[in-house]
Motif scaffolding. Structure first.
Motif, PDB file in Angstrom:
ATOM      1  N   LEU A 204      18.582  -3.445   9.975  1.00  0.00           N
ATOM      2  CA  LEU A 204      17.244  -3.467  10.556  1.00  0.00           C
ATOM      3  C   LEU A 204      16.829  -4.930  10.600  1.00  0.00           C
ATOM      4  O   LEU A 204      16.172  -5.450   9.691  1.00  0.00           O
ATOM      5  N   ALA A 205      17.255  -5.623  11.646  1.00  0.00           N
ATOM      6  CA  ALA A 205      17.095  -7.071  11.749  1.00  0.00           C
ATOM      7  C   ALA A 205      15.628  -7.499  11.736  1.00  0.00           C
ATOM      8  O   ALA A 205      15.305  -8.544  11.181  1.00  0.00           O
ATOM      9  N   THR A 206      14.749  -6.704  12.314  1.00  0.00           N
ATOM     10  CA  THR A 206      13.335  -7.093  12.370  1.00  0.00           C
ATOM     11  C   THR A 206      12.719  -7.224  10.988  1.00  0.00           C
ATOM     12  O   THR A 206      11.772  -7.991  10.803  1.00  0.00           O
ATOM     13  N   LEU A 207      13.246  -6.508  10.001  1.00  0.00           N
ATOM     14  CA  LEU A 207      12.734  -6.597   8.631  1.00  0.00           C
ATOM     15  C   LEU A 207      13.673  -7.356   7.695  1.00  0.00           C
ATOM     16  O   LEU A 207      13.409  -7.486   6.505  1.00  0.00           O
ATOM     17  N   GLY A 208      14.794  -7.839   8.237  1.00  0.00           N
ATOM     18  CA  GLY A 208      15.721  -8.632   7.438  1.00  0.00           C
ATOM     19  C   GLY A 208      16.555  -7.826   6.464  1.00  0.00           C
ATOM     20  O   GLY A 208      16.958  -8.333   5.424  1.00  0.00           O
ATOM     21  N   LEU A 209      16.822  -6.552   6.772  1.00  0.00           N
ATOM     22  CA  LEU A 209      17.627  -5.701   5.900  1.00  0.00           C
ATOM     23  C   LEU A 209      18.982  -5.415   6.522  1.00  0.00           C
ATOM     24  O   LEU A 209      19.084  -5.146   7.716  1.00  0.00           O
ATOM     25  N   LYS A 210      20.020  -5.445   5.692  1.00  0.00           N
ATOM     26  CA  LYS A 210      21.358  -5.105   6.166  1.00  0.00           C
ATOM     27  C   LYS A 210      22.151  -4.537   4.992  1.00  0.00           C
ATOM     28  O   LYS A 210      22.122  -5.075   3.888  1.00  0.00           O
ATOM     29  N   MET A 211      22.864  -3.438   5.254  1.00  0.00           N
ATOM     30  CA  MET A 211      23.710  -2.828   4.251  1.00  0.00           C
ATOM     31  C   MET A 211      25.161  -3.106   4.629  1.00  0.00           C
ATOM     32  O   MET A 211      25.560  -2.867   5.762  1.00  0.00           O
ATOM     33  N   THR A 212      25.938  -3.651   3.693  1.00  0.00           N
ATOM     34  CA  THR A 212      27.346  -3.938   3.938  1.00  0.00           C
ATOM     35  C   THR A 212      28.206  -3.054   3.036  1.00  0.00           C
ATOM     36  O   THR A 212      27.715  -2.458   2.081  1.00  0.00           O
ATOM     37  N   ASP A 213      29.495  -2.985   3.326  1.00  0.00           N
ATOM     38  CA  ASP A 213      30.449  -2.198   2.537  1.00  0.00           C
ATOM     39  C   ASP A 213      30.002  -0.746   2.394  1.00  0.00           C
ATOM     40  O   ASP A 213      30.109  -0.139   1.331  1.00  0.00           O
ATOM     41  N   VAL A 214      29.510  -0.178   3.487  1.00  0.00           N
ATOM     42  CA  VAL A 214      28.912   1.155   3.469  1.00  0.00           C
ATOM     43  C   VAL A 214      29.882   2.224   2.971  1.00  0.00           C
ATOM     44  O   VAL A 214      29.498   3.112   2.221  1.00  0.00           O
ATOM     45  N   LEU A 215      31.146   2.137   3.341  1.00  0.00           N
ATOM     46  CA  LEU A 215      32.112   3.166   2.955  1.00  0.00           C
ATOM     47  C   LEU A 215      32.908   2.812   1.704  1.00  0.00           C
ATOM     48  O   LEU A 215      33.849   3.505   1.353  1.00  0.00           O
ATOM     49  N   SER A 216      32.515   1.786   1.001  1.00  0.00           N
ATOM     50  CA  SER A 216      33.291   1.315  -0.144  1.00  0.00           C
ATOM     51  C   SER A 216      33.041   2.105  -1.420  1.00  0.00           C
ATOM     52  O   SER A 216      33.778   1.973  -2.383  1.00  0.00           O
ATOM     53  N   GLY A 217      31.988   2.894  -1.458  1.00  0.00           N
ATOM     54  CA  GLY A 217      31.607   3.553  -2.695  1.00  0.00           C
ATOM     55  C   GLY A 217      30.641   2.724  -3.504  1.00  0.00           C
ATOM     56  O   GLY A 217      30.045   3.182  -4.463  1.00  0.00           O
ATOM     57  N   ARG A 218      30.436   1.467  -3.130  1.00  0.00           N
ATOM     58  CA  ARG A 218      29.472   0.577  -3.797  1.00  0.00           C
ATOM     59  C   ARG A 218      28.913  -0.401  -2.767  1.00  0.00           C
ATOM     60  O   ARG A 218      29.240  -1.589  -2.756  1.00  0.00           O
ATOM     61  N   PRO A 219      28.068   0.081  -1.838  1.00  0.00           N
ATOM     62  CA  PRO A 219      27.520  -0.797  -0.810  1.00  0.00           C
ATOM     63  C   PRO A 219      26.572  -1.843  -1.386  1.00  0.00           C
ATOM     64  O   PRO A 219      26.093  -1.711  -2.506  1.00  0.00           O
TER      65      PRO A 219
ATOM     66  N   TYR B  68       0.816  -1.211   0.000  1.00  0.00           N
ATOM     67  CA  TYR B  68       0.000   0.000   0.000  1.00  0.00           C
ATOM     68  C   TYR B  68       0.853   1.266   0.000  1.00  0.00           C
ATOM     69  O   TYR B  68       0.324   2.368   0.039  1.00  0.00           O
ATOM     70  N   GLY B  69       2.182   1.115  -0.019  1.00  0.00           N
ATOM     71  CA  GLY B  69       3.084   2.245  -0.027  1.00  0.00           C
ATOM     72  C   GLY B  69       3.442   2.775   1.350  1.00  0.00           C
ATOM     73  O   GLY B  69       4.116   3.790   1.466  1.00  0.00           O
ATOM     74  N   VAL B  70       3.016   2.080   2.406  1.00  0.00           N
ATOM     75  CA  VAL B  70       3.335   2.494   3.770  1.00  0.00           C
ATOM     76  C   VAL B  70       4.770   2.072   4.094  1.00  0.00           C
ATOM     77  O   VAL B  70       5.144   0.909   3.900  1.00  0.00           O
ATOM     78  N   VAL B  71       5.580   3.015   4.557  1.00  0.00           N
ATOM     79  CA  VAL B  71       6.979   2.722   4.891  1.00  0.00           C
ATOM     80  C   VAL B  71       7.040   1.864   6.155  1.00  0.00           C
ATOM     81  O   VAL B  71       6.510   2.230   7.195  1.00  0.00           O
ATOM     82  N   LEU B  72       7.709   0.711   6.031  1.00  0.00           N
ATOM     83  CA  LEU B  72       7.878  -0.205   7.162  1.00  0.00           C
ATOM     84  C   LEU B  72       9.197   0.036   7.889  1.00  0.00           C
ATOM     85  O   LEU B  72       9.338  -0.307   9.050  1.00  0.00           O
ATOM     86  N   GLY B  73      10.159   0.598   7.198  1.00  0.00           N
ATOM     87  CA  GLY B  73      11.478   0.870   7.777  1.00  0.00           C
ATOM     88  C   GLY B  73      12.503   0.950   6.675  1.00  0.00           C
ATOM     89  O   GLY B  73      12.182   0.826   5.498  1.00  0.00           O
ATOM     90  N   GLY B  74      13.742   1.160   7.062  1.00  0.00           N
ATOM     91  CA  GLY B  74      14.798   1.259   6.066  1.00  0.00           C
ATOM     92  C   GLY B  74      16.167   1.240   6.694  1.00  0.00           C
ATOM     93  O   GLY B  74      16.313   1.186   7.920  1.00  0.00           O
ATOM     94  N   VAL B  75      17.175   1.254   5.847  1.00  0.00           N
ATOM     95  CA  VAL B  75      18.561   1.282   6.294  1.00  0.00           C
ATOM     96  C   VAL B  75      19.289   2.395   5.552  1.00  0.00           C
ATOM     97  O   VAL B  75      18.906   2.788   4.456  1.00  0.00           O
ATOM     98  N   ASN B  76      20.354   2.918   6.190  1.00  0.00           N
ATOM     99  CA  ASN B  76      21.210   3.914   5.567  1.00  0.00           C
ATOM    100  C   ASN B  76      22.605   3.781   6.157  1.00  0.00           C
ATOM    101  O   ASN B  76      22.847   2.892   6.977  1.00  0.00           O
TER     102      ASN B  76
END
Length: 70
Positions: A26-41, A12-20
């Motif tokens: 955000l373990a509860t939603l199963g999201l993880k960002m790696t290599d954040v400072l690499s220029g290509r996460p 429905y377009g409702v934001v559930l959460g996010g990562v940056n």
């Protein structure tokens, strides 16, 4: 806010959460960002199946001259 980020929305377009780059997991939603400072996460996503091996998606490359610092 600068830097890579992603937002998870329901059908429905409702934001559930996010990562940056400041909050890369955000373990509860199963999201993880790696290599954040690499220029290509990479975004690791266990949705929608919740399986053991997450899907892996590369963010677009940073434009030339952009800072890689968080």
């Amino acid at each position: 806010m600068g830097g890579p980020q992603t937002v998870l929305k329901n059908k429905y377009g409702v934001v559930l959460g996010g990562v940056n780059h400041h909050h890369p997991e955000l373990a509860t939603l199963g999201l993880k960002m790696t290599d954040v400072l690499s220029g290509r996460p990479t975004l690791l996503d266990r949705r929608p199946t919740g399986g053991v091996t997450p899907r892996s998606t590369l963010f677009p490359k940073l434009p030339k001259g952009c800072s890689k610092s968080a």
